[in-house]
Design a protein around this motif. Sequence first.
Motif, PDB file in Angstrom:
ATOM      1  N   VAL A  81       0.859  -1.222   0.073  1.00  0.00           N
ATOM      2  CA  VAL A  81      -0.061  -0.001  -0.207  1.00  0.00           C
ATOM      3  C   VAL A  81       0.858   1.393  -0.024  1.00  0.00           C
ATOM      4  N   ILE A  82       0.431   2.010  -0.783  1.00  0.00           N
ATOM      5  CA  ILE A  82       1.375   3.450  -1.030  1.00  0.00           C
ATOM      6  C   ILE A  82       0.174   4.502  -0.687  1.00  0.00           C
ATOM      7  N   ARG A  83       0.422   5.378   0.309  1.00  0.00           N
ATOM      8  CA  ARG A  83      -0.595   6.412   0.608  1.00  0.00           C
ATOM      9  C   ARG A  83       0.603   7.762   0.504  1.00  0.00           C
ATOM     10  N   PHE A  84      -0.229   8.697  -0.299  1.00  0.00           N
ATOM     11  CA  PHE A  84       0.376   9.966  -0.136  1.00  0.00           C
ATOM     12  C   PHE A  84      -0.615  10.867  -0.112  1.00  0.00           C
ATOM     13  N   GLU A  85      -0.208  12.296   0.405  1.00  0.00           N
ATOM     14  CA  GLU A  85      -1.273  13.290   0.533  1.00  0.00           C
ATOM     15  C   GLU A  85      -0.486  14.680   0.076  1.00  0.00           C
ATOM     16  N   LYS A  86      -1.155  15.539  -0.405  1.00  0.00           N
ATOM     17  CA  LYS A  86      -0.837  16.791  -0.877  1.00  0.00           C
ATOM     18  C   LYS A  86      -1.824  17.922  -0.497  1.00  0.00           C
ATOM     19  N   SER A  87      -1.481  19.027  -0.178  1.00  0.00           N
ATOM     20  CA  SER A  87      -2.439  20.271   0.071  1.00  0.00           C
ATOM     21  C   SER A  87      -2.610  20.739  -1.421  1.00  0.00           C
ATOM     22  N   LEU A  88      -4.037  21.141  -1.479  1.00  0.00           N
ATOM     23  CA  LEU A  88      -4.553  21.531  -2.710  1.00  0.00           C
ATOM     24  C   LEU A  88      -4.628  23.275  -2.612  1.00  0.00           C
ATOM     25  N   ARG A  89      -4.432  23.675  -4.067  1.00  0.00           N
ATOM     26  CA  ARG A  89      -4.799  25.162  -4.185  1.00  0.00           C
ATOM     27  C   ARG A  89      -5.947  25.213  -5.229  1.00  0.00           C
ATOM     28  N   TRP A  90      -6.711  26.092  -5.124  1.00  0.00           N
ATOM     29  CA  TRP A  90      -8.002  26.235  -6.073  1.00  0.00           C
ATOM     30  C   TRP A  90      -7.722  27.197  -6.808  1.00  0.00           C
ATOM     31  N   ARG A  91      -8.369  27.199  -7.916  1.00  0.00           N
ATOM     32  CA  ARG A  91      -8.612  28.239  -9.042  1.00  0.00           C
ATOM     33  C   ARG A  91      -9.861  29.149  -8.467  1.00  0.00           C
ATOM     34  N   LYS A  92      -9.880  30.389  -8.977  1.00  0.00           N
ATOM     35  CA  LYS A  92     -10.744  31.344  -8.631  1.00  0.00           C
ATOM     36  C   LYS A  92     -12.158  30.645  -9.100  1.00  0.00           C
ATOM     37  N   ASP A  93     -12.179  30.011 -10.112  1.00  0.00           N
ATOM     38  CA  ASP A  93     -13.812  29.319 -10.318  1.00  0.00           C
ATOM     39  C   ASP A  93     -14.040  28.152  -9.796  1.00  0.00           C
ATOM     40  N   SER A  94     -13.263  27.813  -8.798  1.00  0.00           N
ATOM     41  CA  SER A  94     -13.541  26.559  -8.245  1.00  0.00           C
ATOM     42  C   SER A  94     -15.055  26.060  -7.766  1.00  0.00           C
ATOM     43  N   LEU A  95     -15.438  24.836  -8.034  1.00  0.00           N
ATOM     44  CA  LEU A  95     -16.788  24.503  -7.855  1.00  0.00           C
ATOM     45  C   LEU A  95     -16.816  24.061  -6.209  1.00  0.00           C
ATOM     46  N   LEU A  96     -15.920  23.666  -5.658  1.00  0.00           N
ATOM     47  CA  LEU A  96     -15.932  23.428  -4.213  1.00  0.00           C
ATOM     48  C   LEU A  96     -15.631  24.308  -3.208  1.00  0.00           C
ATOM     49  N   PRO A  97     -16.176  24.555  -2.194  1.00  0.00           N
ATOM     50  CA  PRO A  97     -15.834  25.771  -1.337  1.00  0.00           C
ATOM     51  C   PRO A  97     -14.393  25.557  -0.908  1.00  0.00           C
ATOM     52  N   THR A  98     -13.741  26.621  -0.809  1.00  0.00           N
ATOM     53  CA  THR A  98     -12.295  26.860  -0.486  1.00  0.00           C
ATOM     54  C   THR A  98     -11.902  27.346   0.787  1.00  0.00           C
ATOM     55  N   ALA A  99     -13.243  27.878   1.376  1.00  0.00           N
ATOM     56  CA  ALA A  99     -13.029  28.511   2.835  1.00  0.00           C
ATOM     57  C   ALA A  99     -13.250  27.644   3.889  1.00  0.00           C
TER      58      ALA A  99
END
Length: 148
Positions: free
Chosen positions: A130-148
Amino acid sequence: MDMRWTIHLPRERASVPMVRRLLMGAMETAGVDPGVAAEIGLALSEACANVVEHAHGTHPDTQFEVRARIIGSRCRIEVSDTGPGFPPERLGTPLHHVAAPGAESGRGLLLIEAMSDHVQLRNHPRKGAVIRFEKSLRWRKDSLLPTA
């Protein structure tokens, strides 16, 4: 926001670009910054290529599993196979010590480490490596997901 998906793929080379395109499409639609998405896509490709190449001892028709999850501003990917797992000495070795200069193997894990914030290798009692990895995301200004 919590978004998850799991996919089972045949352990063959064509599965690597297929799963990468699925993840990249999901991140593009959600509004993840393209540079961050590309890094996650590369890490995923390397993890899946490791399964295809190194899951010795399993029948070639077996499948492997990819789980992806976006939790708030983090992406977590887990790739597991049904092979024999990682050798015990690899589990206790920092990834930057795995590949010697000029080595023919081990560079994929270094790429995963370079493209991620955190990487964990482990063996699953019934599933193999099992390989698990994680990364912090940055969002575009027109993102569909709430970023706050």
